[in-house]
Write an enzyme that holds these catalytic residues in place. Structure first.
Site: not given
Ligand code: IVH
Length: 674
Positions: A37, A423, A400, A429, A84-85, A402, A118
């Site tokens: 649409e 630099c 550098c 540069c 992320s961590l 440059c 992890k």
């Molecule tokens: S906690 C804010 N727990 O690792 C908390 N992450 O950079 C963030 N991951 O994107 C996630 N096992 O894809 C958490 N037991 C676990 C995990 C886990 C794998 C991955 C996840 C996240 C990345 C962290």
């Protein structure tokens, strides 16, 4: 022929409708019509404008920011960002993590940690309302995810219904492929992670269903009407709801325990049927997690402790230098290609001049190279027994690329000479300039999809983009002749660029890449300047001087940052480049996070140690409530909050002189109703 007025009317009407659809997609992320649409209306408008050119004067479709991209999946905003961590690589980093938490919470007892392998897969967030799976999203950029529900539904380990659920709960976890299952897919994908990612983003979910994806749950996003005390309680409940939770999750109480656990899981690693690239440690207590909160990218309460890296030996063929976006000169060793943990490495960083001198690294040397996770491979050590007798000491270039001389600066707070040569010509540069452009388009900055580092390199050498403003004035017809650019990719790039003209002030400040101004400092500056008009006063030498004086008042912005801002803007080329960039943009006012907070529009300052919380926590709470934290006592200050332990007498005296309200720790808690 239809009457001109009538045509105008029809066009205007349709245009209004189109803007509404466009906004609902781009600004509110809630499309109100189907893709077809939307496209139909767009086509009608284009055809009308083609037939009756006078319509273009009323409203030009081409000028609308953000025509619909042909993205495969619908974008949906995460109810809570998927952060992320930050990473740890050694015991020191873990000790540092623990210390920072204890300092922030102002406690000295051990912190209970939830230890979780992890899993190296792809994260996803599943939203359940009244126990029913409503939708599932990919992480995306952490703020917006992609709606990949139909693909997630093919995963058997994802329950579609939860028994005794909270009213709303978002379950977060990792989608992965077992190592054995991956064997059958080896020809199609480089590794299990790619295979999981590729299958999850299949357009046709019956294709996804053919691949045996699995899911480990490890956390939550939004939750309503339910309470968990600890992460370990949550993991237990996740199991009750029917999710798979990794069986190696456990509670650890000390850093020695962390080290032991680390070696144990690392030993087990090869026997597991899934890839594990480290261990995630999370503060177990949710109350502590809440208090700790997060910085722009990652929570303060969790860390990923990566497994030790892989090493290999090789020979240095040459040493060259690279110039970074802040002008930093980094030496890079070109080595004989060698496989380090499954990846072929032919470049390794040597960090800086001091490091080369300290280790006496020379061309021709046999060296040990290390690769850890996603960080750049580095040269660890030299095997001097294998050194050629005639080899010569490496002389670090003092210029550098440059051609201009480089400098080693003196750190204003430590008074030590920097190890890094720089630099200092900024945009003058061309090597620095090119890296600055890469920063501008990067994820945390303008985040222009389709304009990555390689494309910038390519457009740079073709002279398509040489300054930031060139990005927004790109000649798309020229792209048609280039390899790898078709109508679709050009259109996508155009849309991505057009969409990024709109940017919030603090993000803009971060994007222009002033040294020492990272995301956190950019936020402080965004709150200070508020509008791009005020920010533009930095281009004026005299006004800049006054502004920089005031900046010293802000907590977090010190002499180093002020000097860096001065250096950046006093460079004529930097200034003109940023001015031209600004003329291409629509910079939005800094969004004050909390204008209704108890402390909104109040300037506070803390002195001395508190009993119940650290200065960092007090500061974080004050900011959450809308306050600004000043770094020195001035007339602008509303309250000086004085802790019992060693407050600075001078500050109190000055505040008394200026008749500023003095507050005790007790009164501060009362103000917060705590
Ligand atoms: S906690 C804010 N727990 O690792 C908390 N992450 O950079 C963030 N991951 O994107 C996630 N096992 O894809 C958490 N037991 C676990 C995990 C886990 C794998 C991955 C996840 C996240 C990345 C962290």
């Amino acid at each position: 022929m239809m009457n001109k007025i009538k045509i105008k009317e029809i066009y205007k009407e349709k245009f209004k409708k189109f803007i509404k659809f466009n906004q609902s997609y781009f600004e509110k992320d809630r499309p109100i019509v189907s893709d077809s649409e939307f496209d139909k209306l767009k086509k009608e408008l284009l055809e009308l404008a083609k037939k009756y050119p006078f319509l273009k004067k009323i409203n030009d479709l081409d000028k609308i920011v953000g025509s619909k991209p042909s993205g495969k999946f619908q974008k949906v905003k995460h109810a809570k960002p998927m952060l992320s961590l930050s990473n740890a690589f050694e015991k020191e980093d873990m000790l540092d993590f623990k210390k920072k938490i204890q300092n922030f919470l102002n406690i000295s007892t051990e912190i209970e940690l939830s230890s979780e392998p992890k899993i190296d897969g792809i994260s996803a967030s599943l939203r359940y309302e009244k126990g029913k799976l409503i939708y599932g999203l990919s992480r995306g950029d952490g703020i917006f995810g992609e709606n990949i529900t139909s693909n997630l539904l093919t995963i058997r380990e994802i329950p579609k219904i939860l028994k005794n659920p909270p009213e709303i709960i978002e379950i977060r976890g990792e989608v992965y492929i077992g190592k054995q299952d991956f064997e059958k897919l080896k020809d199609k994908f480089a590794n299990p992670r790619n295979a999981a990612g590729g299958s999850l983003r299949q357009k046709n979910s019956s294709e996804t269903a053919k691949i045996p994806l699995k899911f480990f749950a490890y956390g939550i996003g939004e939750i309503k009407n339910h309470f968990f005390k600890n992460q370990s309680d949550l993991l237990k409940e996740l199991k009750n709801w029917g999710f798979s939770v990794n069986s190696y999750c456990k509670i650890i109480n000390s850093i020695d325990g962390v080290e032991e656990n680390h070696s144990e899981i690392e030993r087990l690693r090869s026997e597991l049927d899934y890839d594990v690239d480290g261990i995630v440690y999370k503060v177990n207590n949710f109350n502590f997690q809440d208090r700790l909160g997060s910085t722009s990218n990652s929570p303060r309460w969790a860390i990923a402790y990566k497994f030790s890296s892989v090493k290999a030996s090789s020979k240095i063929r040459n040493i060259s230098v690279q110039v970074g976006r802040t002008g930093a000169i980094t030496p890079v060793a070109k080595i004989d290609p060698v496989t380090v943990g499954g990846v072929v490495v032919s470049n390794a960083t040597l960090h800086n001049e001091d490091e080369i001198n300290r280790k006496d690294i020379r061309i021709g040397d046999t060296v040990m190279v290390q690769r850890a996770g996603d960080v750049i491979p580095q040269v660890l050590s030299v095997d001097k027994s294998k050194r050629d007798k005639n080899s010569k000491k490496f002389i670090f270039p003092d210029k550098c690329l440059c051609g201009y001389p480089t400098k080693k600066e003196v750190n204003l707070s430590t008074k030590k000479t920097d190890a890094v040569r720089r630099c200092t010509r900024g945009y003058e540069c061309e090597f620095t300039a090119r890296e600055k452009l890469k920063h501008i388009v990067s994820k945390d900055a303008f985040d222009i999809e389709g304009l990555g580092k390689k494309v910038i390199d390519n457009f740079w050498s073709l002279k398509f983009i040489r300054t930031p403003a060139d990005i927004f004035d790109l000649n798309y017809t020229k792209l048609e002749a280039l390899d790898g650019w078709g109508e679709l990719s050009i259109n996508n790039l155009k849309n991505a660029i057009e969409n990024s003209r709109k940017i919030v002030l603090d993000r803009f400040i971060y994007s222009i890449g002033i040294r020492h101004i990272g995301q956190e400092n950019a936020k402080i500056l965004g709150a200070f300047f508020k509008t791009s008009k005020k920010f533009s006063e930095l281009f004026n030498h005299k006004k800049r001087k006054d502004i920089l004086k005031n900046l010293h008042d802000l907590d977090g912005i010190g002499e180093t940052q002020a000097k860096s801002i001065e250096d950046f803007f006093s460079n004529q080329k930097n200034s003109t480049n940023i001015q031209s960039l600004m003329s291409e943009l629509n910079i939005e006012e800094f969004k004050k996070i909390n204008t209704k907070g108890k402390l909104s529009n109040k300037n506070l300052m803390f002195t001395g140690g508190f009993e119940r919380m650290s200065r960092s926590e007090a500061k974080a709470i004050a900011e959450e409530n809308g306050a600004k934290i000043l770094g020195s006592v001035s007339k602008k200050l509303d309250h000086l909050i004085i802790g019992n332990s060693k407050p600075t007498k001078k500050k109190i005296e000055k505040a008394k002189q200026l008749k500023i309200d003095l507050m005790t720790e007790k009164k501060w808690y009362e103000l917060l109703n705590r």
